[in-house]
Design a protein around this motif. Structure first.
Motif, PDB file in Angstrom:
ATOM      1  N   GLN A   1      -0.028   8.669  -7.241  1.00 18.49           N
ATOM      2  CA  GLN A   1      -0.467   9.888  -7.646  1.00 18.49           C
ATOM      3  C   GLN A   1       0.143  11.107  -7.016  1.00 18.49           C
ATOM      4  OE1 GLN A   1      -4.843   9.731  -7.616  1.00 18.49           O
ATOM      5  NE2 GLN A   1      -4.714   8.622  -9.585  1.00 18.49           N
TER       6      GLN A   1
ATOM      7  N   ARG B   1      -4.219  18.929 -12.118  1.00 19.48           N
ATOM      8  CA  ARG B   1      -4.325  17.537 -12.456  1.00 19.48           C
ATOM      9  C   ARG B   1      -5.768  16.959 -12.246  1.00 19.48           C
ATOM     10  NH1 ARG B   1      -0.498  14.704  -8.744  1.00 19.48           N
ATOM     11  NH2 ARG B   1      -1.801  15.236  -7.100  1.00 19.48           N
TER      12      ARG B   1
ATOM     13  N   ARG C   1      -7.845  19.142 -16.445  1.00 18.01           N
ATOM     14  CA  ARG C   1      -8.088  18.632 -17.827  1.00 18.01           C
ATOM     15  C   ARG C   1      -9.174  19.301 -18.773  1.00 18.01           C
ATOM     16  NH1 ARG C   1      -5.316  13.913 -16.639  1.00 18.01           N
ATOM     17  NH2 ARG C   1      -4.705  13.845 -14.621  1.00 18.01           N
TER      18      ARG C   1
END
Lengths: 356, 332
Positions: free
Chosen positions: A17, A203, A208
């Motif tokens: 990630q 992120r 989101r």
């Protein structure tokens, strides 16, 4: 050959990630950091540092702010200039009122003021969107313009607000006496930290949620995202960034400015940055800011270099025309901006020299 | 501490009474002023409506929110002025401006709209912002950056003033013939546009395109022709608006910012309504002139710069579709 990720295996979630999962990207970023932190301050002329780099930096911050709101959350704002004005005016007021307060803290607090104003003018976004919201944010722009111009308290009854000289660790970093290098480092520090925060923000769950609202607000609400909180948070964080950018603009570049510097044209300028750079891209905010800042510099210098003397007035008009034409050109050719072009280039590089 | 609290309290009371009480005393003292300001407001509103009309036409027929309408108004007004200055008779100058605007419509359709067909509304909106910048630079190069006075005599626009109601209100109220002309012509133009949209074949085709691009295409309506047509029409409306605006002050590029005032007018009236543009314009015009005059004491000058937007904002919160707009906004 050079840009190939085959063979780079990830053995932990953290590695998977990472912001830059590919080794070549990390090397490129490291080189850029060295250039930004060491090479530019050492070898850049004062003109280059002040007129180009500092401008690019604070405009990048404003563009990231607007991009969080417009690119990621899908709420168009034409009030960027107003929010930047809130930042500039509040940092000026605080610097005068509290002479002992650390300047960095003042910048951060001015961002908070801008965020509060942003929430206030973001309220209409709960009922309206699209063009209607764009016009509603124009109300913010014109009202704030008027407020700072007419109410003496904000400007201490003078015609201009000033970047009060302050120092950090014994080095003067703001005001006319500060060296371009010192100012550059301050701007760079802010931009690096906040770009990193923004990158991680988009992120995360927050980002989101923003993108879900942007893509389809009703669906987002059904899967349990609260539109009220999400949209206002976007307005708050966006205005926070714009507010800090406004403070930096005043303290590190203009030193002394009339409040009407932060007018509707500034809002458009930042909007153009994110259109040309790429909506919904942090990298795009940087590219757009760099593009829009350097175009006028090139336009004023190019005729001399080419031996074609044109008046500064004509250059200004040409600048308008070229700006406009470029916007239309970019929208037609690549609505996703410079950031998308970079992405395409990376995909091409990945297969070079043996595309299948 | 107590003294400070008291100060703040008196200030608040003063401020609020300045906002909501004093204006009524002022009206009682000088009723003629109120009528004068109402007339000023209506005439300002007519001017806003003239610009808003161009927006509505284009939005109705192509779904494009044309940010460049303001600069088109300046462009059109300056074309007329420059042609007259060059010695062209007024009628021919206006005809020349019509040609200029039609050529511009063709160019915009070919260079901006056609490549962007099927894009999101927001992309087109941003493209028209680009267009506005381009036209501003281009216009300043060919017309010069300085504002030009409109030759009212050559255009045979009356510019005197009439004094009325002197007996009733104590002092006479001035009405400018220019404003009357603008309002009269404006009314005529609106009537013509409404008849054109509702009664002619082309008007019906136009509304069909506005409703659904694809369906309109499939029944054989030429999309491109319609676009050129509607942009030309908006250009012709712009000529009139430009001349009238210019006659009031001067024809110059600073008008383009003023033209942004048409946006709250649109919000108030609804984006798709021709009568809405007129009524919205009047409400905004009257509202901001009243605010400017009666709130000057507490708020200082320049209230009119933003009051229109705030009125629009408040209307938006209560009625998101505007007063006369079609209800297309989904509730969220």
């Amino acid at each position: 050959m050079i840009y190939r990720e085959a063979g780079q295996f990830k053995t932990s979630y953290a590695a998977d990630q990472a912001i830059f999962p590919i080794l070549q990207d990390r090397i490129a970023v490291a080189i850029m950091m060295v250039v930004a932190l060491v090479v530019i301050p050492m070898f850049g002329s004062d003109y280059f540092l002040e007129i180009i780099m500092i401008n690019v930096l604070f405009f990048s911050l404003a563009a990231i702010g607007l991009n969080l709101l417009t690119g990621y959350t899908g709420q168009i704002s034409l009030g960027t200039g107003g929010f930047m004005a809130v930042g500039a005016v509040s940092s000026y007021k605080m610097a005068i009122l509290f002479p002992d307060l650390n300047i960095i803290l003042i910048f951060l607090l001015s961002g908070l003021f801008a965020a509060a104003v942003g929430i206030l003018f973001g309220l209409p976004s709960l009922r309206i969107k699209g063009f209607y919201l764009a016009v509603a944010t124009l109300a913010a722009q014109f009202f704030l313009d008027w407020l700072f111009l007419r109410v003496d308290w904000f400007t201490n009854a003078s015609t201009a607000i000033e970047g009060v000289p302050r120092s950090l660790f014994g080095v003067t970093i703001t005001g006319p006496a500060a060296t371009p290098v010192a100012k550059y480092y301050v701007a760079l520090g802010f931009v690096l930290v906040f770009a990193l925060i923004a990158k991680n923000l988009v992120r995360s769950q927050v980002g989101r949620a923003w993108m879900a609202i942007r893509d389809m607000d009703i669906a987002a609400e059904i899967i349990g995202i609260r539109p009220l909180r999400t949209k206002l948070l976007a307005f708050a964080i966006s205005s926070f960034y714009c507010g800090i950018a406004g403070s930096l603009m005043l303290f590190l570049f203009y030193d002394s400015a009339e409040p009407d510097l932060f007018d509707i044209n500034l809002s458009f300028k930042v909007l153009f940055m994110i259109i040309i750079g790429g909506l919904g891209s942090i990298l795009g905010s940087f590219l757009g800011a760099a593009f829009i800042v350097t175009i006028p510099v090139i336009l004023t210098n190019a005729p001399d270099l080419l031996g074609l003397p044109i008046s500064s007035e004509l250059a200004k008009h040409l600048e308008f025309m070229i700006f406009g034409a470029l916007i239309i050109f970019f929208l037609i050719v690549e609505p996703h901006g410079l950031a998308r072009l970079w992405q395409i280039a990376k995909e091409k590089l990945r297969q070079w020299p043996f595309p299948y | 501490m107590e003294a400070v609290g008291l100060d703040v309290l008196t200030w608040m009371v003063d401020f609020l009474s300045g906002l909501f009480v004093d204006p009524f005393f002022a009206v009682a003292r000088r009723p003629d002023k109120l009528v004068q300001i109402l007339i000023q407001g209506v005439s300002a509103g007519v001017m806003y409506s003239l610009i808003a009309l161009g927006f509505v036409l284009i939005f109705k027929a192509s779904g494009v929110f044309n940010f460049a309408q303001g600069i088109m108004v300046v462009f059109a007004g300056l074309s007329v002025v420059v042609l007259i200055e060059a010695g062209v008779p007024a009628i021919l100058a206006i005809a020349g401006a019509v040609v200029v605007m039609i050529v511009m419509a063709f160019a915009i359709e070919r260079l901006v709209l056609r490549p962007l067909v099927n894009q999101d509304g927001i992309i087109l909106f941003m493209a028209t912002i680009g267009l506005a910048f381009f036209l501003e630079g281009f216009g300043q190069i060919i017309f010069g950056a300085d504002p030009k006075p409109v030759p009212v005599d050559a255009l045979m626009i009356p510019d005197g003033k009439i004094k009325v109601l002197g007996g009733l209100l104590g002092k006479p109220v001035r009405i400018y013939e220019l404003d009357l002309t603008a309002a009269g012509f404006g009314a005529l133009m609106v009537a013509a546009i409404i008849v054109f949209l509702n009664r002619t074949k082309i008007g019906r085709a136009l509304r069909a395109v506005a409703d659904d691009n694809q369906a309109a295409l499939s029944v054989g309506i030429p999309l491109r022709t319609i676009w050129v047509l509607v942009w030309s029409l908006a250009g012709i409306v712009a000529i009139f608006a430009g001349v009238m605006w210019g006659a009031q002050s001067q024809a110059g590029f600073s008008l383009a910012v003023l033209a942004l005032k048409a946006l709250p007018v649109l919000i108030l009236g609804g984006f798709t309504s021709v009568p809405g543009a007129i009524i919205g314009g009047t409400i905004i015009g009257v509202g901001e002139k009243l605010g400017e005059f009666y709130w000057r004491g507490v708020m200082g000058d320049g209230v009119e710069q933003w009051l229109g937007y705030v009125i629009a904002l408040i209307v938006l919160l209560v009625r998101p579709q505007g007063l006369f707009g079609e209800k297309i906004i989904e509730r969220i």
